[in-house]
Design a protein around this motif. Structure first.
Motif, mmCIF file in Angstrom:
data_model
loop_
_atom_site.group_PDB
_atom_site.id
_atom_site.type_symbol
_atom_site.label_atom_id
_atom_site.label_comp_id
_atom_site.label_asym_id
_atom_site.label_seq_id
_atom_site.Cartn_x
_atom_site.Cartn_y
_atom_site.Cartn_z
ATOM 1 N N TYR A 171 0.715 -1.257 0.556
ATOM 2 C CA TYR A 171 -0.390 0.004 -0.055
ATOM 3 C C TYR A 171 0.979 0.970 -0.061
ATOM 4 O O TYR A 171 1.694 1.265 0.380
ATOM 5 C CB TYR A 171 -0.906 -0.063 1.306
ATOM 6 C CG TYR A 171 -1.769 -1.756 0.881
ATOM 7 C CD1 TYR A 171 -2.767 -1.241 1.064
ATOM 8 C CD2 TYR A 171 -0.941 -2.270 1.981
ATOM 9 C CE1 TYR A 171 -3.818 -2.749 1.161
ATOM 10 C CE2 TYR A 171 -1.716 -3.434 2.687
ATOM 11 C CZ TYR A 171 -3.168 -3.118 2.163
ATOM 12 O OH TYR A 171 -4.000 -4.708 2.083
ATOM 13 N N ALA A 192 -0.606 -2.385 -9.865
ATOM 14 C CA ALA A 192 0.510 -3.235 -10.333
ATOM 15 C C ALA A 192 0.148 -4.796 -9.695
ATOM 16 O O ALA A 192 0.152 -4.980 -8.421
ATOM 17 C CB ALA A 192 1.723 -2.203 -9.765
ATOM 18 N N ALA A 234 0.775 -4.070 -5.644
ATOM 19 C CA ALA A 234 0.315 -2.999 -5.041
ATOM 20 C C ALA A 234 -0.524 -1.649 -5.582
ATOM 21 O O ALA A 234 -0.803 -1.913 -6.702
ATOM 22 C CB ALA A 234 1.715 -1.808 -5.728
ATOM 23 N N LEU A 259 -1.993 1.805 -6.149
ATOM 24 C CA LEU A 259 -1.617 2.486 -5.997
ATOM 25 C C LEU A 259 -2.761 3.742 -6.345
ATOM 26 O O LEU A 259 -3.701 3.947 -7.155
ATOM 27 C CB LEU A 259 -0.978 2.848 -7.198
ATOM 28 C CG LEU A 259 0.153 1.419 -7.553
ATOM 29 C CD1 LEU A 259 0.702 1.474 -9.384
ATOM 30 C CD2 LEU A 259 1.387 1.782 -6.781
#
Lengths: 149, 81
Positions: free
Chosen positions: B9, B54, B73, B75
Motif C-alpha cells: 500500500y 500493479a 500494489a 496505487l
C-alpha cells in the motif's frame, strides 16, 4: 538517459557535469521546488513517497517517448522522496540537444508526463497543523480526482 | 482455495491500513475483487475507479488474475513534481 528516485538532496551542479557533450548546443533544466502555498493554504513542508521500481520504469518510458518525439541527445530526471522543506528541490530535469527547441519541448513533456503517470505521492503539511495527500480527497473540490494545474 | 499474495500500500492507503506491506490469503480471482475485499476490511476511502494496480512491479488492468505468490500494489492517484 536516466530517471532516478532518490532520498538524498539533489545536487544540480554534479548532475550537470554528467551531461557534458560538445554536440549539444542547448541544455534546458527544470527545477520543481517546494512552494509555500497550495490552493490558498500555507504549506510548511512536504513528504514524497514513491513505488520505486515502477516509478523508475515508468519514468524511463517517459524519457524514451520524449526522445522519440524530439531530437534530444540526453535526458536526466531525478525525483526526491522523503521529507522536504520550503524551497527544497523536489524534481530536477535536464535535457541536452543540438538545438534549443527540442530541449525545451522535451523538458516540458517529461515534467508533464511525470506528474501525471509516475507513482509518486505528495503529502502536504499545512501551517494550521493539518495534512493532506494531494489528489486523494474523496469529498470536496478535489474529489473528482482532477490534478491541480 | 485460498492463495497467498503479497500486498503493498502507498500514501493514503498505507496510512489507512497502518502498514506498507502484508501477506494476504484470499479467494479473490481478479485484482479488482481483491481491492474490494481489502477496501471493505480496512475501510479504504478511495474507490477502485481512482486507484491503479500493479502486479509484480508492472501496471496491470483490474481484470488481472490473482495467482499464488503474486505481489500486488495498490496505487492511489499520483502527485509527483
Amino acid at each position: 538517459m536516466e530517471f532516478r528516485i532518490t532520498d538524498r538532496d539533489i545536487d544540480p551542479a554534479a548532475l550537470l557535469r554528467s551531461l557534458g557533450d560538445t554536440r549539444a548546443g542547448a541544455c534546458v533544466t527544470f527545477e520543481g521546488r517546494v512552494r509555500q502555498q497550495n490552493d490558498g493554504r500555507g504549506v510548511k513542508s512536504l513528504d514524497y513517497e514513491a513505488f520505486v521500481p515502477l516509478a523508475e520504469k515508468e519514468g524511463m518510458k517517459i524519457l524514451d517517448e520524449a526522445r522519440e518525439k524530439h531530437a534530444v541527445l540526453d535526458i536526466l530526471c531525478v525525483h526526491r522522496t522523503g521529507s522536504l522543506a520550503l524551497g527544497d528541490l523536489a524534481v530536477w530535469i535536464a535535457v541536452t540537444a543540438e538545438h534549443r527547441g527540442a530541449a525545451f519541448e522535451a523538458c516540458r513533456y517529461v515534467i508533464d508526463e511525470a506528474k501525471a503517470r509516475v507513482p509518486i505521492w505528495k503529502k502536504e503539511h499545512y501551517a494550521d497543523g493539518s495534512t493532506e495527500w494531494i489528489n486523494c480527497a474523496t469529498r470536496g473540490p478535489g474529489a473528482s480526482g482532477a490534478a491541480p494545474a | 482455495m485460498k492463495k497467498s499474495v503479497r500486498v503493498s500500500y502507498f500514501a493514503i492507503l498505507r496510512e489507512q491500513r497502518g502498514l506498507g506491506t502484508e501477506q494476504v490469503a484470499t479467494e479473490a480471482s481478479t485484482a479488482a475483487e481483491l481491492y474490494e475485499e481489502l477496501k471493505t476490511r480496512h475501510g479504504f476511502t478511495l474507490p477502485g475507479t481512482r486507484i491503479r494496480v500493479a502486479v509484480n512491479d508492472d501496471f496491470q488492468p483490474w481484470s488481472a488474475e490473482v495467482r499464488e505468490g503474486d505481489s500486488l500494489a495498490f496505487l492511489p492517484p499520483v502527485a509527483g513534481g
